[in-house]
Design an enzyme around this catalytic site. Structure first.
Site, PDB file in Angstrom:
ATOM      1  N   HIS A  83      29.262  50.503  17.105  1.00 54.47           N
ATOM      2  CA  HIS A  83      29.526  49.986  18.457  1.00 54.47           C
ATOM      3  C   HIS A  83      30.789  49.121  18.474  1.00 54.47           C
ATOM      4  CE1 HIS A  83      25.165  50.687  18.242  1.00 54.47           C
ATOM      5  NE2 HIS A  83      25.250  51.014  19.526  1.00 54.47           N
ATOM      6  N   TYR A  85      30.980  46.298  19.906  1.00 51.28           N
ATOM      7  CA  TYR A  85      30.626  44.876  19.700  1.00 51.28           C
ATOM      8  C   TYR A  85      30.478  44.507  18.224  1.00 51.28           C
ATOM      9  CZ  TYR A  85      25.774  46.572  19.323  1.00 51.28           C
ATOM     10  OH  TYR A  85      24.643  47.237  18.935  1.00 51.28           O
ATOM     11  N   GLU A  86      30.405  45.525  17.348  1.00 49.47           N
ATOM     12  CA  GLU A  86      30.325  45.227  15.915  1.00 49.47           C
ATOM     13  C   GLU A  86      31.695  44.859  15.347  1.00 49.47           C
ATOM     14  OE1 GLU A  86      27.586  47.992  13.628  1.00 49.47           O
ATOM     15  OE2 GLU A  86      27.622  49.008  15.574  1.00 49.47           O
ATOM     16  N   SER A 215      27.120  51.700  24.894  1.00 51.26           N
ATOM     17  CA  SER A 215      27.729  52.806  24.129  1.00 51.26           C
ATOM     18  C   SER A 215      28.086  53.970  25.052  1.00 51.26           C
ATOM     19  CB  SER A 215      26.744  53.295  23.056  1.00 51.26           C
ATOM     20  OG  SER A 215      25.615  53.897  23.662  1.00 51.26           O
ATOM     21  N   HIS A 252      16.054  43.038  21.285  1.00 49.83           N
ATOM     22  CA  HIS A 252      16.291  44.301  20.560  1.00 49.83           C
ATOM     23  C   HIS A 252      14.979  44.907  20.063  1.00 49.83           C
ATOM     24  CE1 HIS A 252      18.703  47.312  18.586  1.00 49.83           C
ATOM     25  NE2 HIS A 252      18.302  46.970  17.382  1.00 49.83           N
TER      26      HIS A 252
END
Ligand code: HPA
Length: 279
Positions: A83, A85-86, A215, A252
């Site tokens: 992703h 955000y990683e 995503s 999550h």
């Protein structure tokens, strides 16, 4: 920036391990990786063994490319994705889609875990993406920015028909046949990793979004740039919270738990599409 040599090198590494060329690529989102267990026979290639391929650091993403037979098709299934955000660039997170093209595939089937914004949606429902709002892409985090390699695709990509109509029609037929709750809706992507505030959810609803996630839309852009056919599903893992005065908080863990309900439904829908794949 990657070049077509990089995509080809990764594709060759994969092809060296196979005796048959996959035709359809699949990306399995958070908690959905189990679907790859359906492939027979199968070859499992860890992402770390493919040059350039980004590894997912997120719990619920197994990090293998699994290639094998499913309903008469040869598919290459990604168990999890990297992703934005990683900390990966948009070029890195979409690298696998370009490798799928280099492998000679004609179609990608994308899946994700998403929060339901549409008030009719319940946890465990499926939503077929008929359109999207790509918020990161609209404000500059777009994988097609930068020099355009004309051998990969055209500079300006039309997205009015991004989600293949005949594949969607087939998916709806299969779902109706098996009594699977499958909506058609608009997916909105955000960069994450924080979940949305209630005000953001109310804003996205007013803008016409039915589901929200982190995503998929950038993968669709790169796939359409490469003239790949696209089919995409959201598994609704939680109902997005639109009020500040409740006790609920999105997390999550609930996203992963809902995967347990979603995987069997998604498996049935995907198998039905593969079994009678529209030309
Ligand atoms: N928001 C964003 N991404 C998500 C959600 C959500 O509610 N659920 C699963 N992925």
């Amino acid at each position: 920036m990657f070049t077509s040599d990089d995509f080809q090198r990764a594709a060759n590494t994969i092809l060296d391990r196979l005796t048959i060329q996959p035709q359809i690529g699949m990306v399995l989102g958070s908690g959905l990786g189990k679907l790859a267990d359906e492939l027979h026979p199968r070859t499992v290639i860890p992402y770390a063994e493919i040059p350039g391929w980004p590894a997912s650091t997120v719990h619920g993403h197994r990090g293998n490319l699994v290639i094998g037979g499913l309903e008469g098709q040869t598919v290459a299934v990604m168990q999890g994705r990297a992703h934005f955000y990683e900390g990966y660039s948009m070029q890195q997170v979409t690298f696998p889609i370009r490798v799928m093209k280099a492998l000679g595939m004609h179609t990608v089937i994308l899946t994700n875990a998403a929060g339901g914004i549409n008030k009719a949606y319940r946890v465990g429902d499926l939503m077929l993406l008929e359109d999207h709002i790509n918020l990161p892409g609209m404000v500059g985090a777009n994988p097609l920015m930068g020099p355009n390699d004309e051998t990969l695709g055209e500079r300006f990509v039309g997205l009015a028909q991004a989600y293949d109509r005949s594949l969607r029609k087939k998916a709806l037929q299969v779902a109706a046949w098996h009594d699977i709750p499958l909506y058609s809706g608009v997916y909105c992507s955000l960069s994450g990793p924080a979940f949305e505030t209630p005000a953001e959810i109310r804003m996205l609803r007013a803008w016409g979004a039915d589901a929200v996630g982190m995503s998929t839309t950038h993968e669709v852009l790169v796939a359409r740039h490469a003239s790949l056919r696209v089919l995409a599903f959201s598994g609704i893992t939680n109902c997005a919270i639109d009020q500040v005065d409740g006790d609920l908080e999105t997390n999550h863990q609930e996203v992963l738990e809902a995967g347990e309900i979603i995987v069997p439904r998604l498996t049935t829908a995907l198998k039905g599409v593969l079994n009678d794949f529209p030309p």
